[in-house]
Design an enzyme around this catalytic site. Structure first.
Site, PDB file in Angstrom:
ATOM      1  N   ARG A   1     -10.321  -2.801  -1.895  1.00  0.00           N
ATOM      2  CA  ARG A   1      -9.854  -1.615  -1.172  1.00  0.00           C
ATOM      3  C   ARG A   1      -9.364  -0.513  -2.128  1.00  0.00           C
ATOM      4  NH1 ARG A   1      -8.701  -2.476   4.348  1.00  0.00           N
ATOM      5  NH2 ARG A   1      -6.579  -1.639   4.228  1.00  0.00           N
TER       6      ARG A   1
ATOM      7  N   ASP B   1       3.968   5.840   1.342  1.00  0.00           N
ATOM      8  CA  ASP B   1       3.377   5.859   2.697  1.00  0.00           C
ATOM      9  C   ASP B   1       4.096   6.974   3.435  1.00  0.00           C
ATOM     10  OD1 ASP B   1       2.877   5.236   5.532  1.00  0.00           O
ATOM     11  OD2 ASP B   1       2.177   3.286   4.850  1.00  0.00           O
TER      12      ASP B   1
ATOM     13  N   TYR C   1       9.017  -2.613   6.458  1.00  0.00           N
ATOM     14  CA  TYR C   1       8.004  -1.915   5.647  1.00  0.00           C
ATOM     15  C   TYR C   1       8.439  -0.466   5.400  1.00  0.00           C
ATOM     16  CZ  TYR C   1       3.566   0.333   4.418  1.00  0.00           C
ATOM     17  OH  TYR C   1       2.584   1.076   3.791  1.00  0.00           O
TER      18      TYR C   1
HETATM   19  N1  LIG Z   1      -4.741   1.530   3.873  1.00  0.00           N
HETATM   20  C1  LIG Z   1      -4.053   2.574   4.358  1.00  0.00           C
HETATM   21  O1  LIG Z   1      -4.520   3.276   5.265  1.00  0.00           O
HETATM   22  C2  LIG Z   1      -2.683   2.868   3.809  1.00  0.00           C
HETATM   23  C3  LIG Z   1      -1.823   3.715   4.533  1.00  0.00           C
HETATM   24  C4  LIG Z   1      -0.575   3.993   4.025  1.00  0.00           C
HETATM   25  C5  LIG Z   1      -0.189   3.462   2.808  1.00  0.00           C
HETATM   26  N2  LIG Z   1      -1.034   2.647   2.124  1.00  0.00           N
HETATM   27  C6  LIG Z   1      -0.602   2.086   0.843  1.00  0.00           C
HETATM   28  O2  LIG Z   1      -1.663   2.225  -0.095  1.00  0.00           O
HETATM   29  C7  LIG Z   1      -1.719   1.077  -0.947  1.00  0.00           C
HETATM   30  C8  LIG Z   1      -3.107   0.464  -0.898  1.00  0.00           C
HETATM   31  O3  LIG Z   1      -3.477   0.232   0.444  1.00  0.00           O
HETATM   32  P1  LIG Z   1      -4.507  -0.928   0.828  1.00  0.00           P
HETATM   33  O4  LIG Z   1      -4.721  -0.833   2.284  1.00  0.00           O
HETATM   34  O5  LIG Z   1      -5.658  -0.905  -0.104  1.00  0.00           O
HETATM   35  O6  LIG Z   1      -3.595  -2.206   0.496  1.00  0.00           O
HETATM   36  P2  LIG Z   1      -3.808  -3.722   1.017  1.00  0.00           P
HETATM   37  O7  LIG Z   1      -5.248  -4.025   1.031  1.00  0.00           O
HETATM   38  O8  LIG Z   1      -3.048  -3.922   2.278  1.00  0.00           O
HETATM   39  O9  LIG Z   1      -3.028  -4.523  -0.122  1.00  0.00           O
HETATM   40  C9  LIG Z   1      -3.393  -4.381  -1.495  1.00  0.00           C
HETATM   41  C10 LIG Z   1      -3.177  -5.679  -2.212  1.00  0.00           C
HETATM   42  O10 LIG Z   1      -1.786  -5.973  -2.316  1.00  0.00           O
HETATM   43  C11 LIG Z   1      -1.751  -7.298  -2.798  1.00  0.00           C
HETATM   44  N3  LIG Z   1      -0.467  -7.937  -2.490  1.00  0.00           N
HETATM   45  C12 LIG Z   1       0.179  -8.015  -1.315  1.00  0.00           C
HETATM   46  N4  LIG Z   1       1.305  -8.740  -1.464  1.00  0.00           N
HETATM   47  C13 LIG Z   1       1.357  -9.127  -2.771  1.00  0.00           C
HETATM   48  C14 LIG Z   1       2.250  -9.912  -3.537  1.00  0.00           C
HETATM   49  N5  LIG Z   1       3.333 -10.477  -3.025  1.00  0.00           N
HETATM   50  N6  LIG Z   1       1.970 -10.113  -4.846  1.00  0.00           N
HETATM   51  C15 LIG Z   1       0.883  -9.567  -5.392  1.00  0.00           C
HETATM   52  N7  LIG Z   1      -0.018  -8.826  -4.724  1.00  0.00           N
HETATM   53  C16 LIG Z   1       0.215  -8.620  -3.421  1.00  0.00           C
HETATM   54  C17 LIG Z   1      -2.931  -8.050  -2.161  1.00  0.00           C
HETATM   55  O11 LIG Z   1      -3.623  -8.721  -3.215  1.00  0.00           O
HETATM   56  P3  LIG Z   1      -4.573 -10.029  -2.958  1.00  0.00           P
HETATM   57  O12 LIG Z   1      -5.624  -9.593  -1.987  1.00  0.00           O
HETATM   58  O13 LIG Z   1      -5.130 -10.320  -4.314  1.00  0.00           O
HETATM   59  O14 LIG Z   1      -3.687 -11.108  -2.431  1.00  0.00           O
HETATM   60  C18 LIG Z   1      -3.762  -6.908  -1.558  1.00  0.00           C
HETATM   61  O15 LIG Z   1      -5.136  -7.014  -1.821  1.00  0.00           O
HETATM   62  C19 LIG Z   1      -0.601   0.164  -0.488  1.00  0.00           C
HETATM   63  O16 LIG Z   1       0.550   0.380  -1.279  1.00  0.00           O
HETATM   64  C20 LIG Z   1      -0.334   0.605   0.937  1.00  0.00           C
HETATM   65  O17 LIG Z   1       1.002   0.360   1.361  1.00  0.00           O
HETATM   66  C21 LIG Z   1      -2.273   2.335   2.597  1.00  0.00           C
END
Ligand SMILES: NC(=O)c1ccc[n+]([C@@H]2O[C@H](COP(=O)([O-])OP(=O)(O)OC[C@H]3O[C@@H](n4cnc5c(N)ncnc54)[C@H](OP(=O)(O)O)[C@@H]3O)[C@@H](O)[C@H]2O)c1
Length: 244
Positions: free
Chosen positions: A14, A140, A153
């Site tokens: 992602r 976020d 969160y």
């Molecule tokens: N997606 C959106 O629309 C959105 C919206 C607002 C904010 N954000 C922020 O943008 C960033 C990226 O978003 P995303 O959707 O790509 O994130 P995501 O897929 O939900 O999470 C990214 C990675 O975080 C890792 N992770 C979670 N808990 C962990 C832990 N305890 N130790 C180590 N690794 C951990 C996981 O790794 P593994 O898979 O290897 O376990 C996961 O693949 C995040 O900070 C998210 O809060 C995203």
């Protein structure tokens, strides 16, 4: 002069994986941190190492374990002896009603979104200072706009936003510390909060679409490479959602 180094957490898939590709394409060596997504991490590293040998190393670590922080810092120090960019991207995200919140939920959500980013910055601050590096914290828009049933969160991301400002003062003038506050970038994969991936949500976004990983990549690129007088800033990347 040695090659620049980027450390990206939660980077197997992602948004994190897109950032790995971008930094690699820009000539960086990359430490690709992951927790459970070993297959994705290994595939991505193999693909990029085939383009440039020994340019990506993977490191498995659960950021809720304190020892993980030191493991990441030691890996960077031992492998490349430099760190130019840290992107705190890893994040746990799920809803919990107040009545159902446990200490485990607190530790998981606050640990991944606030505690680990803080101690990772602390552990890498010395290396970041040496080459006038940058930190990007992925925040976020929910840090400022509360979302029902996501109190832990939202609280953790609000702390992350304040951490960005506070540490930008402490690490200046050598290191810039900025944040990006995404809105809807990609739908969550484990969406037990059904309203989150409801397509009707797009109607609430002035630009009427998800941002996609490119929207985060281009903002990270701007903050790192074109914004040398910006620190302590958090840029919203939300298609205008927070304006309404
Ligand atoms: N997606 C959106 O629309 C959105 C919206 C607002 C904010 N954000 C922020 O943008 C960033 C990226 O978003 P995303 O959707 O790509 O994130 P995501 O897929 O939900 O999470 C990214 C990675 O975080 C890792 N992770 C979670 N808990 C962990 C832990 N305890 N130790 C180590 N690794 C951990 C996981 O790794 P593994 O898979 O290897 O376990 C996961 O693949 C995040 O900070 C998210 O809060 C995203």
């Amino acid at each position: 002069m040695s090659v620049k180094v980027a450390v990206i957490t939660g980077a197997a898939r992602r948004v994190g994986a897109a950032l790995v590709r971008q930094f690699h394409q820009q000539g960086y060596n990359v430490l690709l941190h992951y927790r459970h997504s070993k297959t994705d991490a290994d595939q991505l590293a193999a693909e990029l190492n085939a383009l440039r040998a020994d340019s990506v190393i993977t490191l498995q670590a659960d950021l809720l374990q304190s020892s993980s922080i030191q493991d990441i810092a030691e890996c960077v120090e031992n492998t490349w002896q430099r760190c130019d960019v840290l992107v705190n991207n890893a994040s746990a995200f799920y809803p919990r009603k107040l009545a159902d919140c446990s200490e485990d939920d607190w530790n998981t959500l606050v640990g991944s979104n606030l505690k680990a980013p803080f101690f990772l910055i602390q552990a890498l601050a010395g290396l970041l200072k040496q080459h006038h590096g940058s930190v990007i914290n992925i925040v976020d828009i929910s840090a400022e706009r509360a979302r029902e049933f996501y109190s832990l969160y939202c609280m953790a991301k609000a702390g992350n936003a304040m951490m960005t400002q506070a540490l930008s003062l402490e690490l200046a003038p050598e290191v810039r510390v900025n944040g990006i506050a995404p809105g809807a970038i990609l739908w969550p994969e484990n969406d037990d909060g059904e309203e989150v991936s409801n397509p009707d949500r797009l109607q609430a976004i002035p630009l009427k679409r998800l941002g996609g990983t490119q929207s985060i990549c281009e903002t990270v690129d701007f903050l790192i490479h074109s914004a040398s007088y910006i620190t302590g800033e958090i840029i919203k990347v939300d298609g205008g959602q927070s304006v309404k």
